[in-house]
Design a protein around this motif. Structure first.
Motif, mmCIF file in Angstrom:
data_model
loop_
_atom_site.group_PDB
_atom_site.id
_atom_site.type_symbol
_atom_site.label_atom_id
_atom_site.label_comp_id
_atom_site.label_asym_id
_atom_site.label_seq_id
_atom_site.Cartn_x
_atom_site.Cartn_y
_atom_site.Cartn_z
ATOM 1 N N ASP A 251 46.668 31.788 35.714
ATOM 2 C CA ASP A 251 46.754 31.054 36.980
ATOM 3 C C ASP A 251 45.596 31.368 37.927
ATOM 4 N N ALA A 252 44.552 32.042 37.407
ATOM 5 C CA ALA A 252 43.382 32.327 38.237
ATOM 6 C C ALA A 252 42.676 31.027 38.610
ATOM 7 N N ASP A 253 42.059 30.991 39.787
ATOM 8 C CA ASP A 253 41.341 29.786 40.221
ATOM 9 C C ASP A 253 40.178 29.460 39.289
ATOM 10 N N ASP A 254 39.486 30.502 38.849
ATOM 11 C CA ASP A 254 38.349 30.298 37.950
ATOM 12 C C ASP A 254 38.287 31.488 37.006
ATOM 13 N N VAL A 255 38.732 31.292 35.762
ATOM 14 C CA VAL A 255 38.803 32.386 34.784
ATOM 15 C C VAL A 255 37.417 32.969 34.524
ATOM 16 N N LYS A 256 36.433 32.102 34.334
ATOM 17 C CA LYS A 256 35.076 32.572 34.053
ATOM 18 C C LYS A 256 34.520 33.391 35.212
ATOM 19 N N LYS A 257 34.742 32.923 36.437
ATOM 20 C CA LYS A 257 34.210 33.616 37.611
ATOM 21 C C LYS A 257 34.833 35.005 37.752
ATOM 22 N N GLU A 258 36.145 35.111 37.534
ATOM 23 C CA GLU A 258 36.801 36.421 37.621
ATOM 24 C C GLU A 258 36.226 37.380 36.595
ATOM 25 N N TYR A 259 36.010 36.882 35.377
ATOM 26 C CA TYR A 259 35.433 37.720 34.321
ATOM 27 C C TYR A 259 34.036 38.185 34.718
ATOM 28 N N GLU A 260 33.231 37.291 35.272
ATOM 29 C CA GLU A 260 31.860 37.644 35.651
ATOM 30 C C GLU A 260 31.836 38.650 36.797
ATOM 31 N N ILE A 261 32.798 38.558 37.725
ATOM 32 C CA ILE A 261 32.877 39.539 38.813
ATOM 33 C C ILE A 261 33.200 40.918 38.246
ATOM 34 N N LEU A 262 34.173 40.977 37.339
ATOM 35 C CA LEU A 262 34.540 42.252 36.711
ATOM 36 C C LEU A 262 33.356 42.841 35.958
ATOM 37 N N LEU A 263 32.666 41.990 35.211
ATOM 38 C CA LEU A 263 31.517 42.447 34.429
ATOM 39 C C LEU A 263 30.416 42.971 35.348
ATOM 40 N N ASP A 264 30.198 42.294 36.464
ATOM 41 C CA ASP A 264 29.156 42.706 37.399
ATOM 42 C C ASP A 264 29.488 44.042 38.056
#
Length: 333
Positions: A251-264
């Motif tokens: 239910d995340a707004d943007d799955v890819k964006k959340e992953y990229e934030i975690l990775l960063d």
């Protein structure tokens, strides 16, 4: 064990024992007028020793131990008798403990094996008695050596838990729930952010009586590398993991964006974290119907090109065996 009892960082002052003084005794006995020197050596000062213990998983037992001092060596005696050695002090620590110099921050060593022992402060050597200094031209030396001084150190003990797989995700991504269904661990689970306040470990039972260890750390938020939230404080606990499991809720707004934030955030904390094997897991997928899941797969195939991902639901028990198979394959590839 409650959150308050989990301690992974302590500062401690240690001091070894001083060496004992050598004796300047001259032999005295009936009918022997000039017995000569017979002063014994001083005893060695006690060491301070760190020992790895697999039955410990926190530094809580050292939380209120600010000073550790070993015993001093005994002085030498007559008849060339050596003084007693000082009592050694043994500090037991969990596996994964990193020992640092408090002043410089330099990593001195790491304890990673059960029973591994390292002397962190060496006891002073005992002084030589006057018996060692006799010679044809100096038959009654009236001097001896003092013992060597003790070593004093201010150290930092920092624990990095040992696990095969580390769970990485935002608060309320479902990490604790996943840990509870894959293992026998019972982490605190609630419907508010930052429920997890300490790392949790669990052993995942796999086929043919095999197993691997999975670690859940408090949720990471954007800016964690700069100290925001709780995740930054516990990021070191996943430095040792060979595989990182990124958990992003469906239910995340943007799955890819959340992953990229975690990775960063991991990259900013330690760029070497990006060299680890990664698996992206979309949790809470029981909220998706088949049509919505198919649409999301098309988007994620493009977004995560080159990185494996899969859908699971901890509550509905969906995809968990496939997840264990995938993790086992990654750990043993």
């Amino acid at each position: 064990m409650t959150e308050g009892n989990f301690v992974d960082y302590v500062k401690i002052y240690i001091a070894s024992g001083k060496g004992g003084k050598g004796s300047t005794h001259l032999h005295r006995e009936k009918f022997i007028e000039k017995g000569g020197p017979d002063g014994g050596d001083g005893g060695r000062g006690g060491h301070v020793i760190l020992v790895g213990n697999k039955n410990l998983w926190t530094l809580y037992h050292l939380k209120y131990t600010k000073h550790v001092k070993a015993g001093h060596g005994g002085d030498g005696g007559s008849s060339r008798s050596t003084g007693s050695d000082g009592e050694d002090k043994i500090i037991e620590v969990p596996l994964g403990t990193v020992v640092k110099d408090k002043e410089t921050g330099e990593v001195l060593f790491e304890v990673t094996e059960h029973g591994e022992s390292r002397i962190v402060a060496k006891g002073g050597k005992g002084g030589l008695g006057n018996w060692h200094f006799r010679s044809p031209t100096n038959q009654t030396p009236r001097y001896s050596q003092p013992g060597m001084p003790s070593q004093e150190e201010d150290m930092i003990l920092e624990l990095k838990v040992l696990a095969d797989v580390g769970l990485v995700g935002f608060p309320n991504a479902g990490k604790s729930t996943l840990l509870s269904v894959l293992t026998s661990a019972k982490p605190k689970i609630a419907d508010y952010a930052f429920t997890t306040l300490k790392p949790n470990l669990g052993i995942v039972a796999y086929r043919d009586f095999q197993s691997f260890v999975i670690a859940d750390i408090p949720g990471i938020i954007e800016g964690a590398a700069e100290g925001k939230g709780l995740g930054h404080y516990f990021l070191r606990h996943i430095e040792r993991n060979s595989t990182l499991l990124f958990l992003v809720p469906a239910d995340a707004d943007d799955v890819k964006k959340e992953y990229e934030i975690l990775l960063d955030e991991l990259r900013r904390y330690n760029p070497e974290m990006l060299d680890k094997d990664r698996l992206i897991v979309v949790s809470k997928s029981d909220m998706l119907d088949d049509e919505l899941k198919a649409e999301m797969k098309q988007e994620l195939d493009v977004a995560f090109k080159g990185t494996d991902y899969m859908f699971i639901s901890s509550v509905a028990q969906q995809g968990l065996q496939e997840l264990k198979d995938k993790l086992w394959k990654m750990l043993n590839s």
